[in-house]
Design an enzyme around this catalytic site. Sequence first.
Site, PDB file in Angstrom:
ATOM      1  N   VAL A  62       0.808  -1.229   0.000  1.00  0.00           N
ATOM      2  CA  VAL A  62       0.000   0.000   0.000  1.00  0.00           C
ATOM      3  C   VAL A  62       0.840   1.277   0.000  1.00  0.00           C
ATOM      4  O   VAL A  62       0.278   2.372  -0.049  1.00  0.00           O
ATOM      5  CB  VAL A  62      -1.017   0.025   1.169  1.00  0.00           C
ATOM      6  CG1 VAL A  62      -2.061  -1.064   1.015  1.00  0.00           C
ATOM      7  CG2 VAL A  62      -0.333  -0.043   2.526  1.00  0.00           C
ATOM      8  N   TYR A 155       8.549   9.396  11.045  1.00  0.00           N
ATOM      9  CA  TYR A 155       7.344   8.614  11.345  1.00  0.00           C
ATOM     10  C   TYR A 155       6.304   9.512  12.031  1.00  0.00           C
ATOM     11  O   TYR A 155       5.140   9.578  11.605  1.00  0.00           O
ATOM     12  CB  TYR A 155       7.758   7.445  12.237  1.00  0.00           C
ATOM     13  CG  TYR A 155       6.649   6.629  12.845  1.00  0.00           C
ATOM     14  CD1 TYR A 155       5.872   5.773  12.071  1.00  0.00           C
ATOM     15  CD2 TYR A 155       6.402   6.685  14.226  1.00  0.00           C
ATOM     16  CE1 TYR A 155       4.873   4.993  12.645  1.00  0.00           C
ATOM     17  CE2 TYR A 155       5.419   5.908  14.809  1.00  0.00           C
ATOM     18  CZ  TYR A 155       4.649   5.068  14.015  1.00  0.00           C
ATOM     19  OH  TYR A 155       3.670   4.298  14.595  1.00  0.00           O
TER      20      TYR A 155
HETATM   21  N1  LIG Z   1       2.936  -1.393  17.956  1.00  0.00           N
HETATM   22  C1  LIG Z   1       2.939  -0.197  18.501  1.00  0.00           C
HETATM   23  O1  LIG Z   1       3.396  -0.006  19.640  1.00  0.00           O
HETATM   24  C2  LIG Z   1       2.312   0.968  17.769  1.00  0.00           C
HETATM   25  C3  LIG Z   1       2.266   2.206  18.450  1.00  0.00           C
HETATM   26  C4  LIG Z   1       1.686   3.288  17.811  1.00  0.00           C
HETATM   27  C5  LIG Z   1       1.170   3.166  16.536  1.00  0.00           C
HETATM   28  N2  LIG Z   1       1.247   1.968  15.891  1.00  0.00           N
HETATM   29  C6  LIG Z   1       0.679   1.901  14.545  1.00  0.00           C
HETATM   30  O2  LIG Z   1      -0.230   0.819  14.484  1.00  0.00           O
HETATM   31  C7  LIG Z   1      -0.219   0.251  13.175  1.00  0.00           C
HETATM   32  C8  LIG Z   1       0.078  -1.248  13.268  1.00  0.00           C
HETATM   33  O3  LIG Z   1       1.308  -1.401  13.957  1.00  0.00           O
HETATM   34  P1  LIG Z   1       1.865  -2.866  14.372  1.00  0.00           P
HETATM   35  O4  LIG Z   1       2.842  -2.626  15.460  1.00  0.00           O
HETATM   36  O5  LIG Z   1       0.746  -3.788  14.562  1.00  0.00           O
HETATM   37  O6  LIG Z   1       2.678  -3.219  13.031  1.00  0.00           O
HETATM   38  P2  LIG Z   1       3.334  -4.616  12.581  1.00  0.00           P
HETATM   39  O7  LIG Z   1       3.207  -5.640  13.636  1.00  0.00           O
HETATM   40  O8  LIG Z   1       4.687  -4.253  12.052  1.00  0.00           O
HETATM   41  O9  LIG Z   1       2.386  -5.036  11.361  1.00  0.00           O
HETATM   42  C9  LIG Z   1       2.316  -4.181  10.258  1.00  0.00           C
HETATM   43  C10 LIG Z   1       1.284  -4.715   9.306  1.00  0.00           C
HETATM   44  O10 LIG Z   1       1.251  -3.847   8.174  1.00  0.00           O
HETATM   45  C11 LIG Z   1       1.631  -4.585   7.010  1.00  0.00           C
HETATM   46  N3  LIG Z   1       2.435  -3.718   6.144  1.00  0.00           N
HETATM   47  C12 LIG Z   1       3.606  -3.120   6.434  1.00  0.00           C
HETATM   48  N4  LIG Z   1       4.055  -2.442   5.365  1.00  0.00           N
HETATM   49  C13 LIG Z   1       3.136  -2.621   4.380  1.00  0.00           C
HETATM   50  C14 LIG Z   1       3.031  -2.200   3.032  1.00  0.00           C
HETATM   51  N5  LIG Z   1       3.990  -1.430   2.473  1.00  0.00           N
HETATM   52  N6  LIG Z   1       1.949  -2.573   2.307  1.00  0.00           N
HETATM   53  C15 LIG Z   1       0.985  -3.364   2.855  1.00  0.00           C
HETATM   54  N7  LIG Z   1       1.020  -3.788   4.126  1.00  0.00           N
HETATM   55  C16 LIG Z   1       2.093  -3.424   4.877  1.00  0.00           C
HETATM   56  C17 LIG Z   1       2.428  -5.781   7.537  1.00  0.00           C
HETATM   57  O11 LIG Z   1       2.444  -6.891   6.637  1.00  0.00           O
HETATM   58  P3  LIG Z   1       3.619  -7.068   5.515  1.00  0.00           P
HETATM   59  O12 LIG Z   1       4.905  -6.703   6.185  1.00  0.00           O
HETATM   60  O13 LIG Z   1       3.533  -8.497   5.098  1.00  0.00           O
HETATM   61  O14 LIG Z   1       3.264  -6.146   4.390  1.00  0.00           O
HETATM   62  C18 LIG Z   1       1.617  -6.109   8.780  1.00  0.00           C
HETATM   63  O15 LIG Z   1       0.420  -6.769   8.434  1.00  0.00           O
HETATM   64  C19 LIG Z   1       0.812   1.038  12.381  1.00  0.00           C
HETATM   65  O16 LIG Z   1       0.176   2.063  11.646  1.00  0.00           O
HETATM   66  C20 LIG Z   1       1.709   1.636  13.458  1.00  0.00           C
HETATM   67  O17 LIG Z   1       2.318   2.820  13.017  1.00  0.00           O
HETATM   68  C21 LIG Z   1       1.817   0.866  16.477  1.00  0.00           C
END
Ligand SMILES: NC(=O)c1ccc[n+]([C@@H]2O[C@H](COP(=O)([O-])OP(=O)(O)OC[C@H]3O[C@@H](n4cnc5c(N)ncnc54)[C@H](OP(=O)(O)O)[C@@H]3O)[C@@H](O)[C@H]2O)c1
Length: 252
Positions: A62, A155
């Site tokens: 995406v 970010y």
């Molecule tokens: N975890 C935290 O503490 C935290 C805190 C604040 C905000 N967030 C936000 O919450 C959201 C989810 O975070 P998370 O920690 O759950 O992330 P994660 O565990 O790294 O998972 C990311 C997901 O997004 C997909 N993704 C990554 N790059 C992509 C791309 N270019 N195209 C399509 N899909 C993509 C990944 O699958 P693939 O790699 O297979 O594409 C995976 O399904 C993000 O927006 C992050 O910024 C997270």
Amino acid sequence: MFNKLDLSKELTGRRALVTGGTRGIGAAIAQRLLDAGAKVVVAARTRSDDTPAAATFVAGDVSTSEGVEAVATQALAALGGLDILVNNAGGGRAFLEGSWTIPDKAWHDSFALNLFAAIRLTNAVLPALRASKAAAVVNISSAAATMPFGPFAHYGAAKAALEYYSRTLAMELAPSGIRVNVVSPGVISTPGSDEFARTTPGFSTDDWTRNIPLGRLGATEDIAEVVALLVSGRGKFLTGANYRVDGGMTAR
Ligand SMILES: NC(=O)c1ccc[n+]([C@@H]2O[C@H](COP(=O)([O-])OP(=O)(O)OC[C@H]3O[C@@H](n4cnc5c(N)ncnc54)[C@H](OP(=O)(O)O)[C@@H]3O)[C@@H](O)[C@H]2O)c1
């Protein structure tokens, strides 16, 4: 009214697309929407073992226009329309020496994934959302958008822009009955964030926990629960808002 609500049927008949729904926060959101009766498509570059079994997986990057087009086309074909869009895919790596060491390409990549992906995908599915009787968009931001921190400047800046865009879109789409909200997680325990804390000098889950008034990291379900509220009938008067789900971290 709410004490008679059956949460397992709340989203029956609703069709949802969750980007990044294969693991972490996105997988918990997808599972929560499935548990409420929705049909769910998850989009990512690859399927993972954590992908909810009942969700339909579609492949696409995406952060590119072509990838967004592929995801939108496959999702609309699989669902036959769309009521709920959760722009969750996002993230970024740290540049520990400070913001001045973040290369141009990393800034571009961060804005492509954390901002443009949501804009492009929303635009691509907007005709389907307009055709829905109860459409809702949730964009996943981050506490980083309001907490200046050099290593993640690329970010946090992209997420801050996502929040402004979301409020603008909410105002534009309110007359059409399409609601747009933001959820801003604090530090959430996911395989990715746990690994980051374990392997990055100067970061630890103990330090993070000390900065969280409720005294623990968030769980992916903490985010999923708020998303479920926002996209459901219980959230029907909510639009243009930003829900900080961070154990009080940004309230100080
Ligand atoms: N975890 C935290 O503490 C935290 C805190 C604040 C905000 N967030 C936000 O919450 C959201 C989810 O975070 P998370 O920690 O759950 O992330 P994660 O565990 O790294 O998972 C990311 C997901 O997004 C997909 N993704 C990554 N790059 C992509 C791309 N270019 N195209 C399509 N899909 C993509 C990944 O699958 P693939 O790699 O297979 O594409 C995976 O399904 C993000 O927006 C992050 O910024 C997270």
